[in-house]
Design an enzyme around this catalytic site. Sequence first.
Site, PDB file in Angstrom:
ATOM      1  N   HIS A 235       0.654  88.581  18.595  1.00  0.00           N
ATOM      2  CA  HIS A 235      -0.638  88.931  17.344  1.00  0.00           C
ATOM      3  C   HIS A 235      -0.384  87.951  15.824  1.00  0.00           C
ATOM      4  CE1 HIS A 235      -2.689  92.628  15.284  1.00  0.00           C
ATOM      5  NE2 HIS A 235      -1.835  91.903  13.606  1.00  0.00           N
ATOM      6  N   HIS A 262      -1.979  85.117   6.615  1.00  0.00           N
ATOM      7  CA  HIS A 262      -3.174  84.747   6.451  1.00  0.00           C
ATOM      8  C   HIS A 262      -3.560  84.197   4.956  1.00  0.00           C
ATOM      9  CE1 HIS A 262      -3.804  88.003   9.207  1.00  0.00           C
ATOM     10  NE2 HIS A 262      -2.889  89.199   8.224  1.00  0.00           N
TER      11      HIS A 262
END
Length: 310
Positions: A235, A262
Site C-alpha cells: 500500500h 505523502h
Amino acid sequence: MQTTLSSSVHFSGIGLHCGVAVQMTIRPAAADTGIAFWRSDVRGADPLVPARWDAVAQSRLCTQIENAHGVSVSTIEHVMAALAGCGVHNALIEIDGPEVPILDGSSAPFVRALIAAGLQGLGAPLRALRVLKSVEVRAGAALARLEPADSMEIAFAIDFADAAIGRQSLTLNMANGAFVRELMDSRTFCRQSDVEQMQAAGLALGGSYENAVVVDGDRVLSPGGLRREREAVRHKMLDAMGDLALAGAPILGRYYGNRAGHALTNQLLRALFADPAAWRWEPLSLARAHRMPGAGVTLADCTPRATALA
C-alpha cells in the site's frame, strides 16, 4: 500517444478523514489537459484544482491539492495511482465534496471501473519525465529518493513495532500491468492505538474495518485479514505511485522510499523540479511506451492472485 477514458465512470462513498458522503465522476478530457479535479459544490471561486506537485498543500496522512482560491481536494492518492497505473493521462474528475471517496481503502474499485470503461487514444504525443541524476530528501529516519532508470521502478521499506506489520520491503518494475496485478488491491492501514488519536484530531472520521487494515500488535482486526503478502508495504508503494503521478507525466526513474509518506514524496518532486540538471522531458518511442505503467492492461489482470500471506 496520450490517452483518456472512452466513457465516464461514477463513484459514491464517504471521505476517509472528513466522513462526508461524496459523489465523484471521472470524465474524458482533451489532450494536454492532464488530470484535474472540478469541485461541483463550489460557488464564488474557481472550482478547478489541477492535480500537480506544485498544487499540493500541507499533507497529513493524505495528499491534498489546492488552487489559488483555496479550493481543495484531499486523499487523492488512490485515484491518482489508479489513473497512472492504468495509463490514463487526461481526465476531469468532477466531485461534490472536499475529499475523494475511500471506497475499500485501495485503488482496486477505481482500476476496475477505468479498465471497464476503456481508453481512447488522443493522437497527441506522450512525453515522460526522465530522471538524470539522484535526488534525495530526508526527514529524521525517513527518506525518499529518485534516481536514473530506463523504466519506472518503485522500492519501499517500512518498519513498525506491531508484529502484524513489522519490517517489510519490496521492489517492483512498474512496466505494463504490474501496478494492477501487484498493488492495486492493497489497502490503507493503521494501528488500533492510532485510531482514537486520529479521530480526536478530526481525522479518520469515515474510517472503518471495511476500508482499512487495522492492526493491534500481532493481530489483524479487519474482517478477512490480509489480502496479500506484505500488504502494508504494497500500500505504501501504491501511495507513492499516486503521489508521483502529480509530476504530470510517466516517470523514467527509480523511486526508493524508506518510512516515507505523502509529504516527503512531494518534497522529493519539488527538489527534483528545482534542479534543472536532474531531469528532462523526453518523447516516448512506441517500444518504450509499450513498457510503461498501464500498457495493455485488461480486466483479467484485476483477478486477485492467490498468495501466501505474511
